[in-house]
Design an enzyme around this catalytic site. Structure first.
Site, PDB file in Angstrom:
ATOM      1  N   LEU A 104       0.755  -0.997   0.189  1.00 60.00           N
ATOM      2  CA  LEU A 104       0.123   0.076   0.095  1.00 60.00           C
ATOM      3  C   LEU A 104       0.959   1.355  -0.079  1.00 60.00           C
ATOM      4  O   LEU A 104       2.000   1.100   0.638  1.00 60.00           O
ATOM      5  CB  LEU A 104      -0.838   0.034   1.335  1.00 60.00           C
ATOM      6  N   ASP A 105       0.352   2.428  -0.484  1.00 58.81           N
ATOM      7  CA  ASP A 105       1.112   3.585  -0.503  1.00 58.81           C
ATOM      8  C   ASP A 105       1.253   4.340   1.030  1.00 58.81           C
ATOM      9  O   ASP A 105       0.580   3.767   1.905  1.00 58.81           O
ATOM     10  CB  ASP A 105       0.257   4.507  -1.547  1.00 58.81           C
ATOM     11  N   ILE A 106       2.258   4.993   1.240  1.00 61.90           N
ATOM     12  CA  ILE A 106       2.521   5.544   2.404  1.00 61.90           C
ATOM     13  C   ILE A 106       1.252   6.249   2.946  1.00 61.90           C
ATOM     14  O   ILE A 106       0.774   6.262   4.334  1.00 61.90           O
ATOM     15  CB  ILE A 106       3.658   6.491   2.347  1.00 61.90           C
ATOM     16  N   THR A 108      -1.991   5.489   2.452  1.00 62.28           N
ATOM     17  CA  THR A 108      -3.341   4.552   2.024  1.00 62.28           C
ATOM     18  C   THR A 108      -3.161   3.748   3.604  1.00 62.28           C
ATOM     19  O   THR A 108      -2.066   3.257   3.956  1.00 62.28           O
ATOM     20  CB  THR A 108      -3.036   3.664   1.123  1.00 62.28           C
ATOM     21  N   HIS A 187       0.162   3.079  -7.900  1.00 63.30           N
ATOM     22  CA  HIS A 187      -0.805   4.104  -7.672  1.00 63.30           C
ATOM     23  C   HIS A 187      -2.338   3.650  -8.501  1.00 63.30           C
ATOM     24  O   HIS A 187      -2.818   4.761  -8.674  1.00 63.30           O
ATOM     25  CB  HIS A 187      -0.560   5.469  -7.995  1.00 63.30           C
TER      26      HIS A 187
END
Length: 236
Positions: A104-106, A108, A187
């Site tokens: 997961l993105d930072i 999220t 993303h």
């Protein structure tokens, strides 16, 4: 960890010691295999062998699986020089061989699966396996039925020729939707919303395949997966 395995590699990994120190311990006769002193770094051992350092047993804990409720500000990496990682939230031994099954993105939040079982995580991350990841998305603009239909059919991401695979998309509110995708492009959710002229404000993953984030887990908390949760990932 795969077996058979070199003795020095096993001791270094399970004992969480530098390989140079391990070789010194083995050379000095401080390591035993099944009760016998062994000075061979290259000795091939199995998961059932009993390994000790100075009479302290080193135990291989086998394949392990965890779910974590990821907070914002943590990166999905084993180590990072700039940010805390999700592994900083785990109080577990022998995490060197662990990896994230679907990053997961930072910024999220939500469900992250962490394991040392590469075959199992492949069932999650391979697009061919069609494991849907479900997200709750808060948006800047109103979620229109036209946008939902485009997401369901597949959209063109910036600088990519092929459309995304069809997604499951449903409106939850004027500015919120639930989106399920079976790919893991960079993303991707943010880019998909941009492709339908919207913008992600907040993003939270609530489900991977049939594994749902435990509602009892606060942000930053984790727990082992149940046997059922482990097995359903391998179901066709």
């Amino acid at each position: 960890m795969k077996f058979p395995c070199r003795l020095d590699k096993f001791v270094s990994n399970i004992g969480e010691l530098p390989r140079t120190k391990v070789k010194s311990l083995i050379k000095k006769g401080n390591v035993t295999v099944n009760g016998l002193v062994c000075k061979k770094n290259e000795l091939q051992i199995t998961a059932t062998d009993e390994i000790k350092i100075n009479d302290n047993v080193l135990k291989y804990l086998g394949k392990r699986y965890f779910m974590l409720n990821k907070p914002q500000g943590y990166v999905c990496a084993n180590q990072d020089d700039l940010h805390p990682t999700v592994f900083d939230l785990l109080d577990e031994p022998n995490l060197k061989d662990f990896h994230i099954a679907g990053r997961l993105d930072i910024d999220t939040t939500g469900l992250v699966l962490i394991t040392n079982d590469g075959d199992w995580s492949h069932q999650i991350t391979s697009p061919k396996k069609q494991k849907f990841k479900t997200y709750l998305v808060e948006t800047k603009e109103i979620v229109t039925e036209e946008a939902l239909q485009k997401l369901r059919e597949g959209v063109a991401l910036h600088n990519e020729k092929q459309l995304t695979r069809p997604a499951h998309a449903e409106a939850l509110d004027k500015y919120a939707l639930r989106l399920s995708i079976c790919e893991g492009k960079y993303h991707q959710v943010k880019r998909m919303l941009a492709a339908v002229e919207n913008h992600v404000v907040e993003l939270h993953r609530e489900k991977v395949g049939d594994i749902e984030l435990d509602s009892d887990l606060s942000e930053g908390q984790y727990r082992p997966l149940t046997e059922r949760e482990i097995s359903i990932i391998n179901a066709i």
